[in-house]
Write a protein that holds these residues in place. Structure first.
Motif, PDB file in Angstrom:
ATOM      1  N   LEU A   1      51.017 -66.261  83.402  1.00  0.00           N
ATOM      2  CA  LEU A   1      51.481 -65.145  84.230  1.00  0.00           C
ATOM      3  C   LEU A   1      52.062 -64.036  83.357  1.00  0.00           C
ATOM      4  O   LEU A   1      51.715 -62.858  83.509  1.00  0.00           O
ATOM      5  CB  LEU A   1      52.535 -65.648  85.222  1.00  0.00           C
ATOM      6  CG  LEU A   1      53.124 -64.605  86.161  1.00  0.00           C
ATOM      7  CD1 LEU A   1      52.096 -64.098  87.143  1.00  0.00           C
ATOM      8  CD2 LEU A   1      54.330 -65.174  86.892  1.00  0.00           C
ATOM      9  N   PHE A   2      52.916 -64.409  82.415  1.00  0.00           N
ATOM     10  CA  PHE A   2      53.519 -63.419  81.515  1.00  0.00           C
ATOM     11  C   PHE A   2      52.434 -62.664  80.746  1.00  0.00           C
ATOM     12  O   PHE A   2      52.518 -61.473  80.518  1.00  0.00           O
ATOM     13  CB  PHE A   2      54.469 -64.096  80.521  1.00  0.00           C
ATOM     14  CG  PHE A   2      55.623 -64.785  81.169  1.00  0.00           C
ATOM     15  CD1 PHE A   2      56.119 -64.344  82.399  1.00  0.00           C
ATOM     16  CD2 PHE A   2      56.232 -65.875  80.570  1.00  0.00           C
ATOM     17  CE1 PHE A   2      57.173 -64.986  83.014  1.00  0.00           C
ATOM     18  CE2 PHE A   2      57.295 -66.525  81.176  1.00  0.00           C
ATOM     19  CZ  PHE A   2      57.772 -66.084  82.400  1.00  0.00           C
ATOM     20  N   ARG A   3      51.420 -63.410  80.380  1.00  0.00           N
ATOM     21  CA  ARG A   3      50.325 -62.801  79.642  1.00  0.00           C
ATOM     22  C   ARG A   3      49.647 -61.729  80.495  1.00  0.00           C
ATOM     23  O   ARG A   3      49.408 -60.629  80.036  1.00  0.00           O
ATOM     24  CB  ARG A   3      49.343 -63.909  79.246  1.00  0.00           C
ATOM     25  CG  ARG A   3      48.228 -63.456  78.393  1.00  0.00           C
ATOM     26  CD  ARG A   3      47.662 -64.525  77.491  1.00  0.00           C
ATOM     27  NE  ARG A   3      47.582 -65.877  78.040  1.00  0.00           N
ATOM     28  CZ  ARG A   3      47.018 -66.894  77.377  1.00  0.00           C
ATOM     29  NH1 ARG A   3      46.496 -66.673  76.192  1.00  0.00           N
ATOM     30  NH2 ARG A   3      46.993 -68.094  77.893  1.00  0.00           N
ATOM     31  N   LYS A   4      49.383 -62.065  81.745  1.00  0.00           N
ATOM     32  CA  LYS A   4      48.764 -61.096  82.648  1.00  0.00           C
ATOM     33  C   LYS A   4      49.657 -59.883  82.844  1.00  0.00           C
ATOM     34  O   LYS A   4      49.189 -58.754  82.941  1.00  0.00           O
ATOM     35  CB  LYS A   4      48.509 -61.752  84.019  1.00  0.00           C
ATOM     36  CG  LYS A   4      47.145 -62.393  84.172  1.00  0.00           C
ATOM     37  CD  LYS A   4      46.946 -62.869  85.625  1.00  0.00           C
ATOM     38  CE  LYS A   4      46.165 -64.177  85.680  1.00  0.00           C
ATOM     39  NZ  LYS A   4      46.533 -65.014  86.849  1.00  0.00           N
ATOM     40  N   GLN A   5      50.956 -60.132  82.931  1.00  0.00           N
ATOM     41  CA  GLN A   5      51.905 -59.052  83.185  1.00  0.00           C
ATOM     42  C   GLN A   5      52.220 -58.243  81.937  1.00  0.00           C
ATOM     43  O   GLN A   5      52.943 -57.253  81.996  1.00  0.00           O
ATOM     44  CB  GLN A   5      53.205 -59.643  83.744  1.00  0.00           C
ATOM     45  CG  GLN A   5      53.048 -60.302  85.094  1.00  0.00           C
ATOM     46  CD  GLN A   5      54.331 -60.970  85.547  1.00  0.00           C
ATOM     47  OE1 GLN A   5      55.132 -61.420  84.718  1.00  0.00           O
ATOM     48  NE2 GLN A   5      54.525 -61.056  86.855  1.00  0.00           N
ATOM     49  N   GLY A   6      51.738 -58.717  80.794  1.00  0.00           N
ATOM     50  CA  GLY A   6      52.024 -58.016  79.554  1.00  0.00           C
ATOM     51  C   GLY A   6      53.395 -58.303  78.985  1.00  0.00           C
ATOM     52  O   GLY A   6      53.864 -57.607  78.096  1.00  0.00           O
ATOM     53  N   LEU A   7      54.048 -59.344  79.501  1.00  0.00           N
ATOM     54  CA  LEU A   7      55.369 -59.700  78.995  1.00  0.00           C
ATOM     55  C   LEU A   7      55.285 -60.618  77.777  1.00  0.00           C
ATOM     56  O   LEU A   7      56.262 -60.827  77.076  1.00  0.00           O
ATOM     57  CB  LEU A   7      56.188 -60.404  80.091  1.00  0.00           C
ATOM     58  CG  LEU A   7      56.547 -59.550  81.294  1.00  0.00           C
ATOM     59  CD1 LEU A   7      57.220 -60.396  82.366  1.00  0.00           C
ATOM     60  CD2 LEU A   7      57.477 -58.424  80.851  1.00  0.00           C
ATOM     61  N   ALA A   8      54.112 -61.176  77.554  1.00  0.00           N
ATOM     62  CA  ALA A   8      53.933 -62.076  76.419  1.00  0.00           C
ATOM     63  C   ALA A   8      52.467 -62.039  76.029  1.00  0.00           C
ATOM     64  O   ALA A   8      51.626 -61.537  76.762  1.00  0.00           O
ATOM     65  CB  ALA A   8      54.347 -63.506  76.784  1.00  0.00           C
ATOM     66  N   SER A   9      52.190 -62.577  74.862  1.00  0.00           N
ATOM     67  CA  SER A   9      50.795 -62.635  74.435  1.00  0.00           C
ATOM     68  C   SER A   9      50.587 -63.845  73.550  1.00  0.00           C
ATOM     69  O   SER A   9      51.533 -64.407  73.009  1.00  0.00           O
ATOM     70  CB  SER A   9      50.422 -61.364  73.673  1.00  0.00           C
ATOM     71  OG  SER A   9      51.185 -61.274  72.492  1.00  0.00           O
ATOM     72  N   CYS A  10      49.332 -64.240  73.447  1.00  0.00           N
ATOM     73  CA  CYS A  10      48.968 -65.315  72.540  1.00  0.00           C
ATOM     74  C   CYS A  10      48.621 -64.670  71.209  1.00  0.00           C
ATOM     75  O   CYS A  10      47.674 -63.892  71.124  1.00  0.00           O
ATOM     76  CB  CYS A  10      47.773 -66.072  73.106  1.00  0.00           C
ATOM     77  SG  CYS A  10      47.013 -67.201  71.937  1.00  0.00           S
ATOM     78  N   VAL A  11      49.401 -64.973  70.182  1.00  0.00           N
ATOM     79  CA  VAL A  11      49.194 -64.297  68.901  1.00  0.00           C
ATOM     80  C   VAL A  11      48.318 -65.097  67.951  1.00  0.00           C
ATOM     81  O   VAL A  11      47.845 -64.557  66.953  1.00  0.00           O
ATOM     82  CB  VAL A  11      50.532 -63.983  68.205  1.00  0.00           C
ATOM     83  CG1 VAL A  11      51.308 -62.979  69.034  1.00  0.00           C
ATOM     84  CG2 VAL A  11      51.340 -65.241  67.960  1.00  0.00           C
ATOM     85  N   ALA A  12      48.096 -66.361  68.260  1.00  0.00           N
ATOM     86  CA  ALA A  12      47.262 -67.168  67.366  1.00  0.00           C
ATOM     87  C   ALA A  12      46.924 -68.485  68.038  1.00  0.00           C
ATOM     88  O   ALA A  12      47.603 -68.926  68.966  1.00  0.00           O
ATOM     89  CB  ALA A  12      47.977 -67.428  66.043  1.00  0.00           C
ATOM     90  N   THR A  13      45.849 -69.085  67.566  1.00  0.00           N
ATOM     91  CA  THR A  13      45.517 -70.453  67.955  1.00  0.00           C
ATOM     92  C   THR A  13      45.513 -71.282  66.680  1.00  0.00           C
ATOM     93  O   THR A  13      44.660 -71.097  65.824  1.00  0.00           O
ATOM     94  CB  THR A  13      44.137 -70.508  68.626  1.00  0.00           C
ATOM     95  OG1 THR A  13      44.141 -69.653  69.773  1.00  0.00           O
ATOM     96  CG2 THR A  13      43.803 -71.929  69.061  1.00  0.00           C
ATOM     97  N   VAL A  14      46.514 -72.136  66.533  1.00  0.00           N
ATOM     98  CA  VAL A  14      46.692 -72.900  65.299  1.00  0.00           C
ATOM     99  C   VAL A  14      46.383 -74.365  65.569  1.00  0.00           C
ATOM    100  O   VAL A  14      47.033 -74.991  66.406  1.00  0.00           O
ATOM    101  CB  VAL A  14      48.135 -72.748  64.767  1.00  0.00           C
ATOM    102  CG1 VAL A  14      48.287 -73.481  63.443  1.00  0.00           C
ATOM    103  CG2 VAL A  14      48.502 -71.287  64.616  1.00  0.00           C
ATOM    104  N   ASN A  15      45.372 -74.863  64.891  1.00  0.00           N
ATOM    105  CA  ASN A  15      44.950 -76.249  65.122  1.00  0.00           C
ATOM    106  C   ASN A  15      44.648 -76.520  66.590  1.00  0.00           C
ATOM    107  O   ASN A  15      45.041 -77.551  67.145  1.00  0.00           O
ATOM    108  CB  ASN A  15      46.000 -77.236  64.624  1.00  0.00           C
ATOM    109  CG  ASN A  15      45.910 -77.451  63.137  1.00  0.00           C
ATOM    110  OD1 ASN A  15      44.850 -77.224  62.546  1.00  0.00           O
ATOM    111  ND2 ASN A  15      46.985 -77.882  62.521  1.00  0.00           N
ATOM    112  N   GLY A  16      43.972 -75.582  67.201  1.00  0.00           N
ATOM    113  CA  GLY A  16      43.569 -75.776  68.583  1.00  0.00           C
ATOM    114  C   GLY A  16      44.660 -75.582  69.605  1.00  0.00           C
ATOM    115  O   GLY A  16      44.466 -75.850  70.782  1.00  0.00           O
ATOM    116  N   VAL A  17      45.830 -75.081  69.154  1.00  0.00           N
ATOM    117  CA  VAL A  17      46.955 -74.911  70.069  1.00  0.00           C
ATOM    118  C   VAL A  17      47.357 -73.435  70.124  1.00  0.00           C
ATOM    119  O   VAL A  17      47.571 -72.805  69.085  1.00  0.00           O
ATOM    120  CB  VAL A  17      48.157 -75.758  69.613  1.00  0.00           C
ATOM    121  CG1 VAL A  17      49.335 -75.560  70.562  1.00  0.00           C
ATOM    122  CG2 VAL A  17      47.776 -77.221  69.529  1.00  0.00           C
TER     123      VAL A  17
END
Lengths: 138, 138
Positions: free
Chosen positions: B52-68
DNA sequence: AATATAAATAAGAATCATTCTTATATAGGA
DNA sequence: TCCTATATAAGAATGATTCTTATTTATATT
């Protein structure tokens, strides 16, 4: 006849496929692309060899799009554009990664930099086009 | 007494946790960090709210490390360092992302750029230290 | 206060990309 | 030929993430 050795035939095919495309395929995409010519290819072999190439520095994972890793056989560092609509990963070959960035990162972090990834996300050219053509009915 | 409303209590706690740390936690890390104070928190709630935060622009995924996936509550674009040894994701706040890059990317790609990610991978300061102390026995 | 509606959540099932295991095949050396 | 290494296919196992269902909670309306 089958005079030629079979060793590495699949491995070589996977690497050749990766180096012949700029679509930054996932393991599944490589598999789908080669399956017609190599009917007894298995998906596990694709994954195993992609990881091998990664260890050897012959390929790298340039992005994870919708939970799927996307690979690149072009080992020259370059910039990518990732489309949020159609999931395309596109090279921006004209762009240069400023050479100073890496050394700056090394001194800022106090660690050892092995690689640099610069990518942009948004809507790619074709997806922009499609939306314009359709027109917004809001 | 419990006079305060319970609505959004968990959602707010998740956002506050994300904004209070620079470790760029995964969903599991957020869950583990909050569980002691919120014993009835469930992992699904963390995932749901992070998205939800991602959609709202309050947070983002900055990386995928070891599949996480690793999340960031800092919405100002900034540079990251990802350690291949300890999986740390570290801010390089001193570094600036050259402002011209995004406009150049937009013209090069012919699309619409929404975001820019610049990250470096390698061995972080602490992992470099550890290896030096131990000494190489090769 | 009682009721109705809508959103938030817990719990666990389901999904799916990726990795692992096992058995088989193949190459190269003694 | 026999032995050992690696490569592979097939399918099982893993694990992060998403989905489903039932329950809870808040808000609006009477």
């Amino acid at each position: 006849m089958e005079a030629v050795t079979k060793q590495f035939r699949k491995r070589n095919a996977i690497l050749a496929y990766l180096q012949s495309t700029t679509e930054h395929p996932s393991a599944e995409m490589v598999f789908a692309g080669l399956k017609p010519q190599i009917p007894d290819l298995s998906l596990g072999t694709v994954y195993r060899n992609l990881n091998l190439f990664r260890k050897q520095g012959l390929a790298s994972c340039v992005a994870t799009v919708n939970g799927v890793e996307r690979f690149d056989g072009n080992t020259n560092p370059h910039v990518h554009f990732i489309c949020n609509e159609c999931d395309a990963v596109i090279d921006l070959m004209e762009m240069q990664i400023p050479a100073t960035l890496t050394s700056t990162a090394e001194s800022c972090s106090g660690g050892q930099v092995a690689d640099c990834q610069l990518s942009f996300t948004g809507k790619c050219r074709s997806c922009v086009r499609v939306n314009q053509k359709g027109g917004e009915t809001a």
